[in-house]
Design an enzyme around this catalytic site. Sequence first.
Site, PDB file in Angstrom:
ATOM      1  N   ASP A   1       4.388  13.252  -9.026  1.00 26.31           N
ATOM      2  CA  ASP A   1       4.903  13.915  -7.831  1.00 26.31           C
ATOM      3  C   ASP A   1       4.591  13.208  -6.521  1.00 26.31           C
ATOM      4  OD1 ASP A   1       2.190  14.230  -7.642  1.00 26.31           O
ATOM      5  OD2 ASP A   1       2.188  16.350  -8.225  1.00 26.31           O
TER       6      ASP A   1
ATOM      7  N   GLU B   1       5.429  13.768 -16.923  1.00 26.83           N
ATOM      8  CA  GLU B   1       4.704  14.895 -16.305  1.00 26.83           C
ATOM      9  C   GLU B   1       5.677  15.751 -15.484  1.00 26.83           C
ATOM     10  OE1 GLU B   1       1.590  14.956 -12.994  1.00 26.83           O
ATOM     11  OE2 GLU B   1       0.283  14.757 -14.728  1.00 26.83           O
TER      12      GLU B   1
ATOM     13  N   GLU C   1       3.798  17.563  -2.727  1.00 25.62           N
ATOM     14  CA  GLU C   1       4.064  17.263  -4.139  1.00 25.62           C
ATOM     15  C   GLU C   1       4.979  18.275  -4.816  1.00 25.62           C
ATOM     16  OE1 GLU C   1       1.127  17.097  -2.650  1.00 25.62           O
ATOM     17  OE2 GLU C   1       0.523  15.000  -2.860  1.00 25.62           O
TER      18      GLU C   1
ATOM     19  N   HIS D   1      -9.295  15.138  -1.913  1.00 17.96           N
ATOM     20  CA  HIS D   1      -8.370  14.300  -1.129  1.00 17.96           C
ATOM     21  C   HIS D   1      -7.098  14.999  -0.705  1.00 17.96           C
ATOM     22  CE1 HIS D   1      -5.107  13.799  -4.060  1.00 17.96           C
ATOM     23  NE2 HIS D   1      -6.044  13.931  -4.963  1.00 17.96           N
TER      24      HIS D   1
ATOM     25  N   ARG E   1      -3.984  16.653   0.922  1.00 20.33           N
ATOM     26  CA  ARG E   1      -3.521  16.724   2.317  1.00 20.33           C
ATOM     27  C   ARG E   1      -3.649  18.135   2.884  1.00 20.33           C
ATOM     28  NH1 ARG E   1       0.034  12.412   4.499  1.00 20.33           N
ATOM     29  NH2 ARG E   1      -0.043  10.796   2.935  1.00 20.33           N
TER      30      ARG E   1
ATOM     31  N   HIS F   1     -12.638   9.335  -1.734  1.00 23.30           N
ATOM     32  CA  HIS F   1     -11.265   8.803  -1.648  1.00 23.30           C
ATOM     33  C   HIS F   1     -11.151   7.914  -0.407  1.00 23.30           C
ATOM     34  CE1 HIS F   1      -6.839   8.953  -1.392  1.00 23.30           C
ATOM     35  NE2 HIS F   1      -6.821   9.472  -2.608  1.00 23.30           N
TER      36      HIS F   1
HETATM   37  C1  UD1 Z   1      -1.399  10.216  -2.559  1.00 25.63           C
HETATM   38  C2  UD1 Z   1      -0.306  11.165  -3.055  1.00 25.63           C
HETATM   39  C3  UD1 Z   1      -0.933  12.382  -3.722  1.00 25.63           C
HETATM   40  C4  UD1 Z   1      -1.919  11.964  -4.793  1.00 25.63           C
HETATM   41  C5  UD1 Z   1      -2.935  10.999  -4.205  1.00 25.63           C
HETATM   42  C6  UD1 Z   1      -3.830  10.497  -5.297  1.00 25.63           C
HETATM   43  C7  UD1 Z   1       1.761  11.346  -1.759  1.00 25.63           C
HETATM   44  C8  UD1 Z   1       2.458  12.003  -0.632  1.00 25.63           C
HETATM   45  N1  UD1 Z   1       0.485  11.661  -1.918  1.00 25.63           N
HETATM   46  O1  UD1 Z   1      -2.120  10.881  -1.538  1.00 25.63           O
HETATM   47  O2  UD1 Z   1       0.084  13.154  -4.340  1.00 25.63           O
HETATM   48  O3  UD1 Z   1      -2.583  13.123  -5.258  1.00 25.63           O
HETATM   49  O4  UD1 Z   1      -2.253   9.886  -3.622  1.00 25.63           O
HETATM   50  O5  UD1 Z   1      -4.997   9.923  -4.797  1.00 25.63           O
HETATM   51  O6  UD1 Z   1       2.353  10.563  -2.439  1.00 25.63           O
HETATM   52  N2  UD1 Z   1      -5.948   4.487   1.292  1.00 25.63           N
HETATM   53  C9  UD1 Z   1      -6.607   3.278   1.242  1.00 25.63           C
HETATM   54  N3  UD1 Z   1      -6.687   2.618   0.055  1.00 25.63           N
HETATM   55  C10 UD1 Z   1      -6.188   3.113  -1.102  1.00 25.63           C
HETATM   56  C11 UD1 Z   1      -5.550   4.370  -1.057  1.00 25.63           C
HETATM   57  C12 UD1 Z   1      -5.416   5.035   0.141  1.00 25.63           C
HETATM   58  O7  UD1 Z   1      -7.086   2.787   2.251  1.00 25.63           O
HETATM   59  O8  UD1 Z   1      -6.324   2.478  -2.143  1.00 25.63           O
HETATM   60  C13 UD1 Z   1      -5.819   5.205   2.591  1.00 25.63           C
HETATM   61  C14 UD1 Z   1      -4.804   4.525   3.523  1.00 25.63           C
HETATM   62  O9  UD1 Z   1      -5.239   4.654   4.839  1.00 25.63           O
HETATM   63  C15 UD1 Z   1      -3.554   5.379   3.294  1.00 25.63           C
HETATM   64  C16 UD1 Z   1      -4.162   6.754   3.136  1.00 25.63           C
HETATM   65  O10 UD1 Z   1      -5.345   6.532   2.355  1.00 25.63           O
HETATM   66  O11 UD1 Z   1      -2.674   5.306   4.377  1.00 25.63           O
HETATM   67  C17 UD1 Z   1      -3.268   7.791   2.505  1.00 25.63           C
HETATM   68  O12 UD1 Z   1      -2.651   7.317   1.320  1.00 25.63           O
HETATM   69  P1  UD1 Z   1      -1.326   8.055   0.762  1.00 25.63           P
HETATM   70  O13 UD1 Z   1      -0.892   7.371  -0.477  1.00 25.63           O
HETATM   71  O14 UD1 Z   1      -0.329   8.243   1.834  1.00 25.63           O
HETATM   72  O15 UD1 Z   1      -1.799   9.514   0.449  1.00 25.63           O
HETATM   73  P2  UD1 Z   1      -2.942  10.097  -0.419  1.00 25.63           P
HETATM   74  O16 UD1 Z   1      -3.572  11.136   0.437  1.00 25.63           O
HETATM   75  O17 UD1 Z   1      -3.775   9.042  -1.006  1.00 25.63           O
HETATM   76  N1  UDP Z   2     -10.490   8.826 -10.609  1.00 23.01           N
HETATM   77  C1  UDP Z   2     -11.054   7.541 -10.697  1.00 23.01           C
HETATM   78  N2  UDP Z   2     -12.055   7.211  -9.825  1.00 23.01           N
HETATM   79  C2  UDP Z   2     -12.517   8.060  -8.882  1.00 23.01           C
HETATM   80  C3  UDP Z   2     -11.931   9.360  -8.786  1.00 23.01           C
HETATM   81  C4  UDP Z   2     -10.918   9.698  -9.660  1.00 23.01           C
HETATM   82  O1  UDP Z   2     -10.663   6.744 -11.552  1.00 23.01           O
HETATM   83  O2  UDP Z   2     -13.432   7.681  -8.125  1.00 23.01           O
HETATM   84  C5  UDP Z   2      -9.389   9.170 -11.517  1.00 23.01           C
HETATM   85  C6  UDP Z   2      -9.547  10.467 -12.283  1.00 23.01           C
HETATM   86  O3  UDP Z   2     -10.176  10.247 -13.522  1.00 23.01           O
HETATM   87  C7  UDP Z   2      -8.114  10.933 -12.456  1.00 23.01           C
HETATM   88  C8  UDP Z   2      -7.395  10.345 -11.259  1.00 23.01           C
HETATM   89  O4  UDP Z   2      -8.257   9.364 -10.700  1.00 23.01           O
HETATM   90  O5  UDP Z   2      -7.516  10.379 -13.625  1.00 23.01           O
HETATM   91  C9  UDP Z   2      -7.122  11.413 -10.238  1.00 23.01           C
HETATM   92  O6  UDP Z   2      -6.680  10.822  -9.068  1.00 23.01           O
HETATM   93  P1  UDP Z   2      -6.638  11.615  -7.689  1.00 23.01           P
HETATM   94  O7  UDP Z   2      -7.623  12.716  -7.721  1.00 23.01           O
HETATM   95  O8  UDP Z   2      -6.751  10.594  -6.616  1.00 23.01           O
HETATM   96  O9  UDP Z   2      -5.146  12.161  -7.649  1.00 23.01           O
HETATM   97  P2  UDP Z   2      -4.425  13.469  -8.228  1.00 23.01           P
HETATM   98  O10 UDP Z   2      -4.694  13.535  -9.687  1.00 23.01           O
HETATM   99  O11 UDP Z   2      -4.949  14.644  -7.460  1.00 23.01           O
HETATM  100  O12 UDP Z   2      -2.986  13.234  -7.923  1.00 23.01           O
END
Ligand code: UD1
Ligand code: UDP
Length: 391
Positions: free
Chosen positions: A112, A134, A148, A229, A231, A261
Amino acid sequence: MSTNTPSVAPLGSTPRPTRILVIFGTRPEAIKLFPVVAALKADPRFEARVCVSAQHRGMLDQVLEIAGITPDHDLDLMRPDQSLDSLTAALITGLGKVMDIEKPDRVMVQGDTATAMAGALAAYYRKIPVDHVEAGLRSGNIYHPWPEEVNRKMIGAIASLHFAPTTTSQAALLRENVDPARVHVTGNTVIDALHWVGDRIKANPALASGLADLEARFAGKRIIGVTSHRRENFGDGMENIAQAIRTIAQRPDVAIIFPVHLNPNVRAVMNERLAGLDNVALIEPLDYPHFAHLLSLAEIMLTDSGGVQEEAPALGKPVLVMRETTERPEGVEAGTAKLVGTDSARIVSEIFSLLDDKAAYEAMARAHNPFGDGHSSRRIVEILCEEMGQA
Ligand code: UD1
Ligand code: UDP
């Protein structure tokens, strides 16, 4: 709804492998798709191509490395604190260009995220059938989880094949009048990933040995694993979660391990509120083997993550979910997960009740696997073969 008619091959000819473009961009998508990519690549009936948006950069690369995947296309789209609209616009354009180069027979997306939704939309604009892994998760509230819930519904409106992890997600799709013949209950591929990583750690414990110092520091304490994490929890929610952790950490018998995160909206609050506390370890995101190890160390998981709600019950770990509602009700129904919201006092009292009431703890700590048996990827590949007339 799009369907795909298998082409007729001349007598005696070998059918061309189906070219499938697998698209992902974030940590959870990578974890849930690497077993599917491996199954597709092992099957000569498919030519699997991988495109990453790199909506996440560091946390995606951690998974690519451990899974041994080198993407065929890497859009490198992550920007600091990226907004949903600029991210989505870049995704649709970038993923569309890759589809024009690859000309895939099918496109596969998972879950999602913005990457999954934009991938499905770009494929739809090209009339390429979309396979949704999924599928059918629904909370019924378009702001929880946000965005999502709407991403999933949009992908559901487009998808050709819906791989629902459970009968609950299947039922949600049928309620939306999706053709039952297009919906397949496969289990969740996260359980495939969890089994795979467990086997890897058994064969090579060094893969998950990086927590040894923390284990020594917290020897004799009861470990609580935390992730956060979402939003919709930014702002007050994150402040409340941090406050709850400060209170829980006052107990001398407890230690909290919290891989934070990389989203700056999470890190700023947690660093400010929790850095320097004796029995709280704020650490960098763990790679998957180390996170699986944390799941095994923890007595309780406290999280707002989707994936952790699926993994913890599979390992018999009670999981307290810091959300108002969940699109994964299976764990709650089975009694291994509980929704606790983001009110500090409620989080603290739910954690204390699990720590102090043995019966309450044991009622939740039962290994229960509503999300699959670890063979979902194989099922998905077989269903795809039937769809392509190659079974
Ligand atoms: C995204 C997904 C969310 C998912 C989550 C898993 C969307 C809208 N959101 O949220 O569904 O649950 O990922 O973790 O698709 N950043 C880094 N390095 C990384 C990752 C993120 O620096 O490796 C920081 C960056 O500043 C980035 C911000 O996190 O801009 C947000 O990342 P983004 O992918 O937009 O949203 P998430 O909150 O991570
Ligand atoms: N996870 C990981 N390292 C971490 C935290 C989570 O590998 O430090 C894994 C966790 O086992 C799960 C996935 O990341 O499989 C979940 O990701 P996240 O919580 O970022 O996203 P969501 O599942 O909420 O979309």
